[in-house]
Motif scaffolding. Structure first.
Motif, PDB file in Angstrom:
ATOM      1  N   UNK A  15      13.964 -28.297 -39.172  1.00 12.09           N
ATOM      2  CA  UNK A  15      14.451 -28.109 -37.806  1.00 12.09           C
ATOM      3  C   UNK A  15      15.869 -28.641 -37.634  1.00 12.09           C
ATOM      4  N   UNK A  16      16.645 -27.893 -36.863  1.00  8.53           N
ATOM      5  CA  UNK A  16      18.029 -28.253 -36.556  1.00  8.53           C
ATOM      6  C   UNK A  16      18.043 -29.125 -35.301  1.00  8.53           C
ATOM      7  N   UNK A  17      19.232 -29.384 -34.779  1.00  2.43           N
ATOM      8  CA  UNK A  17      19.379 -30.248 -33.605  1.00  2.43           C
ATOM      9  C   UNK A  17      18.596 -29.691 -32.417  1.00  2.43           C
ATOM     10  N   UNK A  18      18.635 -28.385 -32.245  1.00  5.31           N
ATOM     11  CA  UNK A  18      17.817 -27.718 -31.231  1.00  5.31           C
ATOM     12  C   UNK A  18      16.651 -27.047 -31.960  1.00  5.31           C
ATOM     13  N   UNK A  19      15.438 -27.484 -31.725  1.00  5.40           N
ATOM     14  CA  UNK A  19      14.299 -26.973 -32.498  1.00  5.40           C
ATOM     15  C   UNK A  19      13.876 -25.574 -32.053  1.00  5.40           C
ATOM     16  N   UNK A  20      13.080 -24.944 -32.888  1.00  6.26           N
ATOM     17  CA  UNK A  20      12.485 -23.675 -32.517  1.00  6.26           C
ATOM     18  C   UNK A  20      11.424 -23.916 -31.444  1.00  6.26           C
ATOM     19  N   UNK A  21      10.926 -22.846 -30.861  1.00  5.34           N
ATOM     20  CA  UNK A  21       9.903 -22.983 -29.818  1.00  5.34           C
ATOM     21  C   UNK A  21       8.670 -23.697 -30.347  1.00  5.34           C
ATOM     22  N   UNK A  22       8.202 -23.290 -31.521  1.00  4.80           N
ATOM     23  CA  UNK A  22       6.994 -23.898 -32.083  1.00  4.80           C
ATOM     24  C   UNK A  22       7.210 -25.386 -32.356  1.00  4.80           C
ATOM     25  N   UNK A  23       8.374 -25.720 -32.919  1.00 10.66           N
ATOM     26  CA  UNK A  23       8.663 -27.126 -33.219  1.00 10.66           C
ATOM     27  C   UNK A  23       8.824 -27.937 -31.943  1.00 10.66           C
ATOM     28  N   UNK A  24       9.428 -27.349 -30.931  1.00  5.72           N
ATOM     29  CA  UNK A  24       9.578 -28.077 -29.674  1.00  5.72           C
ATOM     30  C   UNK A  24       8.213 -28.304 -29.020  1.00  5.72           C
ATOM     31  N   UNK A  25       7.335 -27.337 -29.097  1.00  2.93           N
ATOM     32  CA  UNK A  25       5.982 -27.530 -28.562  1.00  2.93           C
ATOM     33  C   UNK A  25       5.282 -28.680 -29.275  1.00  2.93           C
ATOM     34  N   UNK A  26       5.426 -28.735 -30.592  1.00  4.72           N
ATOM     35  CA  UNK A  26       4.838 -29.830 -31.358  1.00  4.72           C
ATOM     36  C   UNK A  26       5.459 -31.165 -30.941  1.00  4.72           C
ATOM     37  N   UNK A  27       6.775 -31.162 -30.777  1.00  3.22           N
ATOM     38  CA  UNK A  27       7.458 -32.388 -30.347  1.00  3.22           C
ATOM     39  C   UNK A  27       6.935 -32.862 -29.001  1.00  3.22           C
ATOM     40  N   UNK A  28       6.773 -31.944 -28.070  1.00  2.49           N
ATOM     41  CA  UNK A  28       6.289 -32.341 -26.751  1.00  2.49           C
ATOM     42  C   UNK A  28       4.857 -32.865 -26.812  1.00  2.49           C
ATOM     43  N   UNK A  29       4.036 -32.284 -27.662  1.00  2.00           N
ATOM     44  CA  UNK A  29       2.676 -32.812 -27.845  1.00  2.00           C
ATOM     45  C   UNK A  29       2.735 -34.253 -28.360  1.00  2.00           C
ATOM     46  N   UNK A  30       3.596 -34.491 -29.340  1.00  2.00           N
ATOM     47  CA  UNK A  30       3.735 -35.840 -29.890  1.00  2.00           C
ATOM     48  C   UNK A  30       4.272 -36.809 -28.838  1.00  2.00           C
ATOM     49  N   UNK A  31       5.284 -36.371 -28.114  1.00  2.50           N
ATOM     50  CA  UNK A  31       5.895 -37.217 -27.094  1.00  2.50           C
ATOM     51  C   UNK A  31       4.903 -37.567 -25.992  1.00  2.50           C
ATOM     52  N   UNK A  32       4.199 -36.581 -25.495  1.00  8.09           N
ATOM     53  CA  UNK A  32       3.254 -36.816 -24.405  1.00  8.09           C
ATOM     54  C   UNK A  32       2.085 -37.693 -24.852  1.00  8.09           C
ATOM     55  N   UNK A  33       1.654 -37.546 -26.084  1.00  5.50           N
ATOM     56  CA  UNK A  33       0.602 -38.412 -26.610  1.00  5.50           C
ATOM     57  C   UNK A  33       1.082 -39.855 -26.660  1.00  5.50           C
ATOM     58  N   UNK A  34       2.325 -40.058 -27.100  1.00  4.49           N
ATOM     59  CA  UNK A  34       2.924 -41.398 -27.137  1.00  4.49           C
ATOM     60  C   UNK A  34       3.025 -41.991 -25.735  1.00  4.49           C
ATOM     61  N   UNK A  35       3.512 -41.212 -24.779  1.00  8.45           N
ATOM     62  CA  UNK A  35       3.659 -41.715 -23.416  1.00  8.45           C
ATOM     63  C   UNK A  35       2.293 -42.006 -22.785  1.00  8.45           C
ATOM     64  N   UNK A  36       1.338 -41.138 -23.030  1.00 11.04           N
ATOM     65  CA  UNK A  36       0.002 -41.364 -22.476  1.00 11.04           C
ATOM     66  C   UNK A  36      -0.581 -42.673 -23.001  1.00 11.04           C
ATOM     67  N   UNK A  37      -0.408 -42.915 -24.268  1.00 13.94           N
ATOM     68  CA  UNK A  37      -0.967 -44.124 -24.869  1.00 13.94           C
ATOM     69  C   UNK A  37      -0.290 -45.386 -24.338  1.00 13.94           C
ATOM     70  N   UNK A  38       0.985 -45.301 -24.014  1.00 14.22           N
ATOM     71  CA  UNK A  38       1.721 -46.507 -23.646  1.00 14.22           C
ATOM     72  C   UNK A  38       2.014 -46.648 -22.152  1.00 14.22           C
ATOM     73  N   UNK A  39       1.864 -45.587 -21.386  1.00  9.55           N
ATOM     74  CA  UNK A  39       2.112 -45.676 -19.937  1.00  9.55           C
ATOM     75  C   UNK A  39       0.864 -45.460 -19.104  1.00  9.55           C
ATOM     76  N   UNK A  40      -0.074 -44.695 -19.602  1.00  7.73           N
ATOM     77  CA  UNK A  40      -1.261 -44.371 -18.810  1.00  7.73           C
ATOM     78  C   UNK A  40      -2.470 -45.220 -19.180  1.00  7.73           C
ATOM     79  N   UNK A  41      -2.498 -45.707 -20.403  1.00  3.53           N
ATOM     80  CA  UNK A  41      -3.650 -46.511 -20.842  1.00  3.53           C
ATOM     81  C   UNK A  41      -3.679 -47.825 -20.084  1.00  3.53           C
ATOM     82  N   UNK A  42      -4.862 -48.233 -19.634  1.00 10.98           N
ATOM     83  CA  UNK A  42      -5.000 -49.476 -18.888  1.00 10.98           C
ATOM     84  C   UNK A  42      -4.977 -50.680 -19.813  1.00 10.98           C
TER      85      UNK A  42
END
Length: 254
Positions: free
Chosen positions: A227-254
Protein backbone atom coordinates in the motif's frame (compact mmCIF):
# COMPACT_ATOMS: atom_id res chain seq x y z
CA UNK A 1 -36.12 10.70 8.93
CA UNK A 2 -34.09 11.71 11.98
CA UNK A 3 -30.36 12.35 11.72
CA UNK A 4 -28.00 9.68 13.01
CA UNK A 5 -24.95 11.95 12.91
CA UNK A 6 -25.11 15.58 14.03
CA UNK A 7 -22.75 18.53 14.18
CA UNK A 8 -22.09 20.23 17.49
CA UNK A 9 -20.02 23.40 17.73
CA UNK A 10 -17.25 23.86 20.27
CA UNK A 11 -17.42 27.67 20.57
CA UNK A 12 -14.29 29.38 19.25
CA UNK A 13 -12.74 26.09 18.17
CA UNK A 14 -14.85 24.44 15.50
CA UNK A 15 -17.37 21.79 14.69
CA UNK A 16 -17.62 18.22 15.88
CA UNK A 17 -19.46 15.23 14.44
CA UNK A 18 -21.09 12.71 16.69
CA UNK A 19 -24.05 10.43 17.27
CA UNK A 20 -27.46 12.03 17.66
CA UNK A 21 -29.13 12.11 21.03
CA UNK A 22 -28.38 13.11 24.57
CA UNK A 23 -25.56 11.82 26.66
CA UNK A 24 -21.81 11.93 26.45
CA UNK A 25 -19.55 10.15 23.98
CA UNK A 26 -15.88 9.15 23.84
CA UNK A 27 -14.03 11.74 21.78
CA UNK A 28 -11.38 11.66 19.07
CA UNK A 29 -9.39 14.73 18.02
CA UNK A 30 -8.58 14.31 14.33
CA UNK A 31 -5.43 15.93 12.87
CA UNK A 32 -5.28 16.55 9.12
CA UNK A 33 -2.17 16.21 6.99
CA UNK A 34 -0.49 18.60 4.56
CA UNK A 35 -3.71 18.67 2.52
CA UNK A 36 -4.84 21.28 5.03
CA UNK A 37 -7.94 21.96 7.04
CA UNK A 38 -10.06 23.02 4.07
CA UNK A 39 -9.70 19.85 2.00
CA UNK A 40 -12.40 17.96 3.87
CA UNK A 41 -10.46 14.75 4.50
CA UNK A 42 -10.31 15.21 8.26
CA UNK A 43 -14.05 15.98 8.31
CA UNK A 44 -14.69 12.84 6.30
CA UNK A 45 -12.64 10.82 8.79
CA UNK A 46 -14.53 12.47 11.65
CA UNK A 47 -17.88 11.49 10.16
CA UNK A 48 -16.71 7.89 9.83
CA UNK A 49 -15.76 7.88 13.51
CA UNK A 50 -19.08 9.51 14.43
CA UNK A 51 -20.93 6.73 12.62
CA UNK A 52 -19.32 4.30 15.07
CA UNK A 53 -20.23 6.09 18.27
CA UNK A 54 -17.50 8.71 18.75
CA UNK A 55 -17.68 12.46 18.98
CA UNK A 56 -14.95 13.44 16.52
CA UNK A 57 -13.34 16.87 16.32
CA UNK A 58 -11.45 17.62 13.06
CA UNK A 59 -9.00 20.25 14.29
CA UNK A 60 -7.85 22.71 11.63
CA UNK A 61 -4.31 23.78 12.49
CA UNK A 62 -2.86 24.71 9.09
CA UNK A 63 -2.28 28.42 8.52
CA UNK A 64 -4.14 30.39 5.90
CA UNK A 65 -5.48 28.53 2.94
CA UNK A 66 -8.99 28.24 1.54
CA UNK A 67 -11.05 25.80 -0.47
CA UNK A 68 -8.48 25.98 -3.30
CA UNK A 69 -5.26 26.16 -1.32
CA UNK A 70 -4.11 24.00 1.59
CA UNK A 71 -2.25 26.75 3.40
CA UNK A 72 0.95 26.06 5.32
CA UNK A 73 2.26 24.04 8.23
CA UNK A 74 4.83 26.53 9.47
CA UNK A 75 5.39 27.73 13.04
CA UNK A 76 2.19 26.02 14.10
CA UNK A 77 1.66 26.52 17.83
CA UNK A 78 1.28 23.20 19.59
CA UNK A 79 0.19 25.18 22.65
CA UNK A 80 -2.93 26.13 20.68
CA UNK A 81 -3.49 22.45 19.85
CA UNK A 82 -3.29 21.65 23.56
CA UNK A 83 -5.86 24.37 24.31
CA UNK A 84 -8.15 22.89 21.66
CA UNK A 85 -7.81 19.42 23.17
CA UNK A 86 -8.66 20.77 26.60
CA UNK A 87 -11.70 22.49 25.12
CA UNK A 88 -12.74 19.16 23.61
CA UNK A 89 -12.35 17.35 26.93
CA UNK A 90 -14.45 20.05 28.64
CA UNK A 91 -17.18 19.97 25.97
CA UNK A 92 -20.56 18.98 27.36
CA UNK A 93 -21.10 16.14 24.90
CA UNK A 94 -17.75 14.46 25.66
CA UNK A 95 -17.38 11.65 28.17
CA UNK A 96 -14.38 10.69 30.25
CA UNK A 97 -12.09 9.47 27.48
CA UNK A 98 -10.55 11.20 24.45
CA UNK A 99 -7.96 10.10 21.89
CA UNK A 100 -5.77 11.54 19.13
CA UNK A 101 -5.92 10.29 15.53
CA UNK A 102 -3.66 11.71 12.83
CA UNK A 103 -2.54 10.82 9.33
CA UNK A 104 0.80 11.85 7.76
CA UNK A 105 1.65 15.35 9.04
CA UNK A 106 -1.34 14.92 11.34
CA UNK A 107 0.33 11.77 12.68
CA UNK A 108 3.47 13.79 13.36
CA UNK A 109 1.31 16.41 15.12
CA UNK A 110 -0.44 13.82 17.30
CA UNK A 111 2.78 12.05 18.32
CA UNK A 112 4.69 15.26 18.96
CA UNK A 113 1.97 16.89 21.07
CA UNK A 114 1.57 13.70 23.11
CA UNK A 115 5.32 13.43 23.68
CA UNK A 116 5.58 17.06 24.80
CA UNK A 117 2.63 16.71 27.18
CA UNK A 118 4.17 13.56 28.65
CA UNK A 119 7.59 15.19 28.98
CA UNK A 120 6.09 17.99 31.09
CA UNK A 121 3.90 15.63 33.10
CA UNK A 122 0.74 17.49 32.09
CA UNK A 123 -2.68 16.27 33.16
CA UNK A 124 -5.25 15.22 30.58
CA UNK A 125 -3.03 13.21 28.28
CA UNK A 126 -4.93 11.46 25.49
CA UNK A 127 -6.30 8.09 26.59
CA UNK A 128 -5.05 6.57 23.34
CA UNK A 129 -3.07 7.71 20.29
CA UNK A 130 -3.60 6.34 16.77
CA UNK A 131 -1.55 7.38 13.74
CA UNK A 132 -1.25 6.29 10.13
CA UNK A 133 1.87 6.93 8.01
CA UNK A 134 3.77 8.77 10.75
CA UNK A 135 7.31 10.11 10.63
CA UNK A 136 9.58 9.25 13.54
CA UNK A 137 11.28 12.65 13.57
CA UNK A 138 10.20 16.28 13.45
CA UNK A 139 9.83 17.39 9.84
CA UNK A 140 10.33 20.79 8.26
CA UNK A 141 7.68 23.33 7.38
CA UNK A 142 5.40 22.83 4.38
CA UNK A 143 3.80 25.55 2.26
CA UNK A 144 1.34 24.32 -0.34
CA UNK A 145 1.88 27.40 -2.52
CA UNK A 146 5.46 26.29 -3.15
CA UNK A 147 4.66 22.64 -3.79
CA UNK A 148 5.28 21.24 -7.27
CA UNK A 149 5.67 17.71 -8.53
CA UNK A 150 9.24 16.64 -9.24
CA UNK A 151 10.01 17.59 -12.85
CA UNK A 152 7.77 20.65 -12.79
CA UNK A 153 9.71 23.82 -13.80
CA UNK A 154 8.73 25.41 -10.50
CA UNK A 155 9.83 22.47 -8.35
CA UNK A 156 12.11 23.25 -5.42
CA UNK A 157 13.49 21.04 -2.66
CA UNK A 158 11.92 21.10 0.78
CA UNK A 159 13.93 23.43 2.99
CA UNK A 160 14.65 21.42 6.15
CA UNK A 161 15.61 24.61 7.97
CA UNK A 162 12.07 25.95 8.02
CA UNK A 163 10.27 25.14 11.27
CA UNK A 164 6.86 23.46 11.29
CA UNK A 165 6.07 23.59 15.01
CA UNK A 166 6.52 25.70 18.11
CA UNK A 167 6.00 24.90 21.79
CA UNK A 168 5.95 27.38 24.65
CA UNK A 169 6.68 30.12 22.12
CA UNK A 170 9.82 28.55 20.64
CA UNK A 171 10.81 26.11 17.93
CA UNK A 172 14.40 25.65 19.11
CA UNK A 173 13.70 22.24 20.65
CA UNK A 174 11.63 21.13 17.65
CA UNK A 175 14.23 21.30 14.91
CA UNK A 176 13.78 19.11 11.84
CA UNK A 177 15.30 15.61 12.25
CA UNK A 178 14.83 15.63 16.06
CA UNK A 179 13.39 12.32 17.25
CA UNK A 180 9.77 12.42 18.39
CA UNK A 181 10.05 10.98 21.89
CA UNK A 182 6.70 9.21 21.95
CA UNK A 183 8.24 6.58 24.24
CA UNK A 184 7.64 9.09 27.06
CA UNK A 185 3.91 8.26 26.75
CA UNK A 186 2.83 5.05 28.47
CA UNK A 187 -0.70 4.84 27.06
CA UNK A 188 -1.99 2.69 24.18
CA UNK A 189 -0.51 3.51 20.77
CA UNK A 190 -1.68 2.39 17.32
CA UNK A 191 0.78 2.65 14.40
CA UNK A 192 0.00 1.77 10.80
CA UNK A 193 1.74 2.27 7.48
CA UNK A 194 1.69 1.09 3.88
CA UNK A 195 4.77 -0.95 2.99
CA UNK A 196 5.05 0.84 -0.39
CA UNK A 197 4.46 4.38 0.92
CA UNK A 198 6.31 6.81 -1.38
CA UNK A 199 5.71 9.90 0.80
CA UNK A 200 6.74 8.71 4.29
CA UNK A 201 8.85 5.55 4.30
CA UNK A 202 7.49 2.60 6.23
CA UNK A 203 10.93 2.44 7.86
CA UNK A 204 9.86 5.38 10.04
CA UNK A 205 7.03 3.38 11.61
CA UNK A 206 9.37 0.44 12.06
CA UNK A 207 11.84 2.69 13.89
CA UNK A 208 9.05 4.03 16.09
CA UNK A 209 7.99 0.49 16.91
CA UNK A 210 11.55 -0.58 17.74
CA UNK A 211 12.11 2.43 20.00
CA UNK A 212 8.80 1.92 21.81
CA UNK A 213 9.54 -1.76 22.39
CA UNK A 214 13.02 -0.90 23.68
CA UNK A 215 11.37 1.31 26.29
CA UNK A 216 8.93 -1.37 27.40
CA UNK A 217 5.94 -0.04 25.48
CA UNK A 218 3.60 -2.32 23.56
CA UNK A 219 2.33 -0.52 20.45
CA UNK A 220 -0.23 -2.09 18.15
CA UNK A 221 1.35 -2.05 14.69
CA UNK A 222 -0.18 -2.78 11.29
CA UNK A 223 1.86 -2.81 8.06
CA UNK A 224 -0.33 -2.91 4.96
CA UNK A 225 1.58 -4.82 2.31
CA UNK A 226 1.92 -3.10 -1.07
CA UNK A 227 0.00 0.00 0.00
CA UNK A 228 1.05 3.54 -0.87
CA UNK A 229 0.46 6.70 1.17
CA UNK A 230 -3.19 6.68 0.08
CA UNK A 231 -4.45 3.09 0.39
CA UNK A 232 -6.80 1.25 -1.91
CA UNK A 233 -10.45 0.90 -0.89
CA UNK A 234 -9.95 -2.63 0.42
CA UNK A 235 -6.86 -1.65 2.41
CA UNK A 236 -8.56 1.42 3.82
CA UNK A 237 -11.52 -0.69 4.93
CA UNK A 238 -9.10 -3.03 6.70
CA UNK A 239 -7.36 -0.05 8.29
CA UNK A 240 -10.63 1.33 9.59
CA UNK A 241 -11.56 -2.06 11.06
CA UNK A 242 -8.21 -2.14 12.86
CA UNK A 243 -8.52 1.46 14.01
CA UNK A 244 -12.06 1.09 15.30
CA UNK A 245 -11.18 -2.11 17.14
CA UNK A 246 -8.29 -0.28 18.83
CA UNK A 247 -10.49 2.68 19.79
CA UNK A 248 -13.27 0.44 21.05
CA UNK A 249 -10.86 -1.45 23.27
CA UNK A 250 -9.31 1.70 24.73
CA UNK A 251 -12.17 4.23 24.78
CA UNK A 252 -15.35 2.19 25.14
CA UNK A 253 -14.22 -0.63 27.41
CA UNK A 254 -15.11 -0.03 31.06
Amino acid sequence: MSLKIVRRLIPEWGTTYGPAGEGSFPAVMVFHGSEGAWSGWSHRNAVLLAAHGYLAFPFGYSKGGNAWNAGSIENVSLDRSLEAFRALRAFEAVGEKAAFYGVSRGAEHALLLTALMAEEGLEGLPDAVAVHSPPDVVCGAFDSKAYRDAGDPGWQPWDPGERAWSWRGSSENLLPTKQIEIERYDGPIFLSHGSADRVWSVDMTKRLEARLLAHGRKPEVHIYEGQDHIPTSAAENLHHENLLTFLERNLLAS
